[in-house]
Motif scaffolding. Sequence first.
Motif, mmCIF file in Angstrom:
data_model
loop_
_atom_site.group_PDB
_atom_site.id
_atom_site.type_symbol
_atom_site.label_atom_id
_atom_site.label_comp_id
_atom_site.label_asym_id
_atom_site.label_seq_id
_atom_site.Cartn_x
_atom_site.Cartn_y
_atom_site.Cartn_z
ATOM 1 N N GLN A 23 34.404 35.403 43.147
ATOM 2 C CA GLN A 23 34.553 36.639 43.930
ATOM 3 C C GLN A 23 35.052 37.787 43.061
ATOM 4 O O GLN A 23 34.595 38.925 43.188
ATOM 5 C CB GLN A 23 35.483 36.412 45.131
ATOM 6 N N GLU A 24 35.972 37.477 42.160
ATOM 7 C CA GLU A 24 36.476 38.508 41.263
ATOM 8 C C GLU A 24 35.382 38.948 40.285
ATOM 9 O O GLU A 24 35.276 40.132 39.949
ATOM 10 C CB GLU A 24 37.696 38.017 40.494
ATOM 11 N N GLU B 204 33.188 41.243 42.139
ATOM 12 C CA GLU B 204 33.857 42.538 42.251
ATOM 13 C C GLU B 204 33.667 43.336 40.955
ATOM 14 O O GLU B 204 33.354 44.527 40.972
ATOM 15 C CB GLU B 204 35.349 42.362 42.536
ATOM 16 N N LYS C 71 30.166 44.742 40.689
ATOM 17 C CA LYS C 71 30.013 45.900 41.578
ATOM 18 C C LYS C 71 30.739 47.119 41.018
ATOM 19 O O LYS C 71 30.235 48.243 41.118
ATOM 20 C CB LYS C 71 30.514 45.562 42.976
ATOM 21 N N VAL D 51 38.158 43.885 35.457
ATOM 22 C CA VAL D 51 38.334 44.503 36.775
ATOM 23 C C VAL D 51 39.421 45.574 36.695
ATOM 24 O O VAL D 51 39.246 46.692 37.195
ATOM 25 C CB VAL D 51 38.677 43.440 37.854
ATOM 26 N N LYS E 291 38.940 49.776 37.234
ATOM 27 C CA LYS E 291 39.686 50.474 38.289
ATOM 28 C C LYS E 291 40.458 51.672 37.737
ATOM 29 O O LYS E 291 41.010 52.445 38.495
ATOM 30 C CB LYS E 291 40.623 49.496 38.999
#
Length: 135
Positions: A28-29, A32, A35, A94, A98
């Motif tokens: 899932q990470e 992420e 994306k 990630v 961000k």
Amino acid sequence: MKTFLLAGLMFLGLTLNLNAQSDDSYKQETIEFIKLTGATKAFQNAIAQIGQMVPEDKKVDYTAEAEGTLDDLYSKMADIYMAEFTQGEIEQLVAFYKTDLGKKLASKQTSLTQKAMGLGQNWGMEVSAIAQKYQ
């Protein structure tokens, strides 16, 4: 002996369950991360571009079905990234994407890739011309 075997099987089951949860969060990470890199925008653009050939009265259904393929695509892409990057590295990526700089990179990634591909094509033609001199 039976108690020892049962305890061993229970421990194995617990370990497998914890690994499955860890793998799921890792995946899932990773999705992420994919994306965050701007892939979503690129895929939405591709869906829209390919959808130009679809009649207007069918575009809503086409778009919904095409977007329905994205989860599987992200999952398969995540598998590729997970083979190359550890969970810790994905977490760092990630975190980077961000940041303001990471967001800027993601917003420009598609344009940069297209420009680089154009340069690569021109370079390829240049090298082909050089190769032809030696034939």
